[in-house]
Scaffold this active site. Structure first.
Site, PDB file in Angstrom:
ATOM      1  N   SER A 265       0.823  -1.199   0.000  1.00 12.29           N
ATOM      2  CA  SER A 265       0.000   0.000   0.000  1.00 12.29           C
ATOM      3  C   SER A 265       0.865   1.261   0.000  1.00 12.29           C
ATOM      4  O   SER A 265       1.668   1.442  -0.908  1.00 12.29           O
ATOM      5  CB  SER A 265      -0.941  -0.068   1.206  1.00 12.29           C
ATOM      6  N   ASP A 487      -9.124  -4.447  -5.670  1.00 13.30           N
ATOM      7  CA  ASP A 487      -8.611  -3.662  -4.545  1.00 13.30           C
ATOM      8  C   ASP A 487      -9.405  -2.363  -4.396  1.00 13.30           C
ATOM      9  O   ASP A 487      -9.466  -1.555  -5.325  1.00 13.30           O
ATOM     10  CB  ASP A 487      -7.135  -3.351  -4.779  1.00 13.30           C
ATOM     11  N   HIS A 515      -7.493  -5.884  -0.412  1.00 13.34           N
ATOM     12  CA  HIS A 515      -6.347  -4.993  -0.516  1.00 13.34           C
ATOM     13  C   HIS A 515      -5.047  -5.772  -0.377  1.00 13.34           C
ATOM     14  O   HIS A 515      -4.758  -6.306   0.688  1.00 13.34           O
ATOM     15  CB  HIS A 515      -6.467  -3.934   0.574  1.00 13.34           C
TER      16      HIS A 515
END
Length: 547
Positions: A265, A487, A515
């Site tokens: 991320s 996602d 995610h």
């Protein structure tokens, strides 16, 4: 994590969330500690991350002077505090290093704010007792920004049965986590009161009237003033480029000539920045849940609104097809929308008189979309709320927010704001945000308004800015950029953009939900492991099925 308006990059990565959940189940009968999993997402500005945990255990000991080798000490107390035990056949050691508060232009000496002062960076090293043919250290970052790499290294050390790293990796690498500057154990930023965080999460995600909108402006201003009063002209020092330079100090501290890194991320942005600053010092970088560094605030917020709306639609389709597991079928969207609308007018009261306002219901939805396994939990929580029981809504939303049972928060969101806003140069006006709130309500009905209004947090943030570079990593070896088609927090479209920007990126696609992707399936795991171990780059265009 998505780094902009919503997600705190709670971390969030599905495998770490699953790891924490499974570890809690596995240890609950043996220990009395509660594993408080935090699905990171920044309510205020953005960012998405893996679950982070409150810094209940300090990594003790003085930091090694800048440029010197750290002193490692055993620290089994860290995994014990997080999950009640360490992983089998794993040893845990901790250290602290000192880094300049301001690395200066090009990493040289600085005469500006923070010159001559240092931050302390906390490190944890998990080393298998079965280690053989050691390759080096695998440095990990969970995203956020604001997630703890120290905690993440612990979770990942538990192996695939708990969603952690495979033995093929843990037996060849030391797993090294670090808390970035301002985060958890590393000179933490703390300037937002628990009451203001409660107000932020509980606020109407779509303040319709001008007075309601102005109320959120006022809250953002109050938070900004408090942080500005405390940290002043040093706020820009928490930006991503400074943290990427700290990563090179981490690489040196563990004794590796070149960096091997796994970033999730927001951690992909940190890794991409490192590759631009130190391309010759890269061995292998896996960037999973890619953030497009060239997106500015408005573009990034809309991208996230689109991603969450798409993920929510996927949830509603699952619900319609699985009515036996989804008590709000057949029309889950209507059920959720009704729950939020009712909470605006008459919020359900829970234990202690706490009210399940529209904001708390909304963040329960956000929390659930980070993993496909959260879909059924969301359906059950909304069903129970309709029957007058908000307990599961609070559980989901609090997990996302990192709110403890006592109403106290970690410094996740303080750090998230400080880092995101130091990075961000774009400042749309309040009038522009108000207009986007209306426009995005039509395009992304459930998530658009909240993503628009969330931009106010950085717009009202004090202090200067220190934007990160957005160019090619000339001279770096191939870098694997992993994207998940479903996602919500870092939408898949950002994956090829990051790979293209770096110039040396190779896209690896997972056709799954949630995610981040590694290590979710054998296809993804095999491809990433081959790259980390042998530097075998996945074939161009490689795609892995959901199952």
């Amino acid at each position: 994590m998505a780094r902009r308006s919503l997600a705190v990059d709670p971390t969030p990565e599905e495998h770490v969330i699953r790891t924490a959940h499974q570890l809690r189940l596995a240890t609950s009968r043996r220990v009395r500690r509660t594993l408080a999993a935090l699905v990171v997402t920044a309510l205020l500005t953005a960012g998405c991350t893996l679950p982070a945990f409150a810094p209940r255990t300090e990594v003790e000991g003085a930091a090694a002077p800048t440029g010197s080798a750290p002193t490692w000490r055993p620290c089994p107390d860290v995994p014990d505090d997080l999950v009640g035990r360490g992983a089998p056949n794993m040893r845990y050691e901790c250290a602290r290093i000192a880094v300049p508060r301001d690395w200066g232009t090009g990493g040289g000496a600085s005469t500006g704010p923070g010159a001559g002062e240092t931050f302390e960076i906390a490190l944890l090293r998990a080393r298998s007792t079965k280690q053989r043919d050691r390759v080096g250290s695998l440095v990990v970052n969970p995203g956020g920004p604001g997630g703890s790499g120290v905690d993440t290294a612990v979770y990942l050390s538990f192996g695939p049965q708990f969603g952690g790293l495979p033995a093929s990796i843990t037996e060849r690498f030391d797993i090294v986590g670090f808390d970035p500057r301002g985060v958890s154990r590393s000179s933490p930023v703390k300037c937002i009161s628990d009451a203001d965080l409660d107000a932020s999460f509980g606020f109407d995600p779509d303040p319709a009237s001008q007075s309601e909108f102005d109320g959120f402006v006022g809250l953002s201003q109050r938070i900004g003033r408090g942080c500005g009063d405390r940290y002043g002209d040093q706020l820009p020092l928490y930006g991503t480029e400074q943290a990427a330079r700290d990563m090179d100090a981490v690489r040196a501290a563990v004794g590796d000539d070149k960096l091997t890194y796994l970033g999730y991320s927001y951690g992909t942005l940190l890794g991409a920045t490192y590759a631009q600053l130190y391309p010759q010092r890269v061995r292998a970088l896996v960037l999973d849940g890619a953030v497009d560094p060239q997106q500015r605030l408005v573009e990034g917020s809309e991208s996230q609104a689109r991603g969450f709306e798409r993920a929510f639609t996927n949830f509603t389709r699952w619900c319609a097809a699985n009515a036996g597991r989804c008590p709000i079928a057949p029309d889950a969207r209507a059920a959720v929308t009704t729950a939020i609308d009712k909470a605006k007018a008459s919020p359900v009261r829970g234990a202690g008189g706490r009210e399940a306002t529209a904001g708390w219901v909304f963040y329960a939805v956000i929390s659930s979309l980070y993993t496909e396994s959260g879909w059924q939990e969301l359906a059950q929580a909304i069903d129970k709320l309709a029957k007058g029981d908000p307990k599961d809504v609070f559980r989901l939303a609090d997990a996302y927010a990192g709110r403890g049972d006592d109403g106290r928060y970690s410094n996740l969101f303080d750090a998230n704001l400080a880092i995101n806003c130091a990075d961000e140069t774009e400042k749309p006006s309040r009038e522009q945000i108000r207009q986007l709130q209306s426009e995005w309500r039509g395009k992304y009905p459930l998530f658009g308004p909240a993503l628009a209004v969330g931009m106010l947090s950085c717009v009202e943030w004090p202090g200067g800015r220190d934007p990160y570079p957005t160019g090619k990593a000339n001279g770096a070896p191939p870098i694997v950029v992993v994207g998940t088609t479903g996602d919500p927090a870092t939408p898949y479209e950002q994956t090829p953009r990051l790979a293209s920007m770096l110039g040396v990126g190779r896209v690896l696609t997972w056709e799954g939900e949630g995610h981040t992707a590694y290590p979710q399936t054998s296809c993804i795991t095999d491809a990433v492991d081959a790259y980390l171990l042998d530097l075998t780059v996945p074939p161009e265009g490689k795609r892995c099925p959901a199952r």
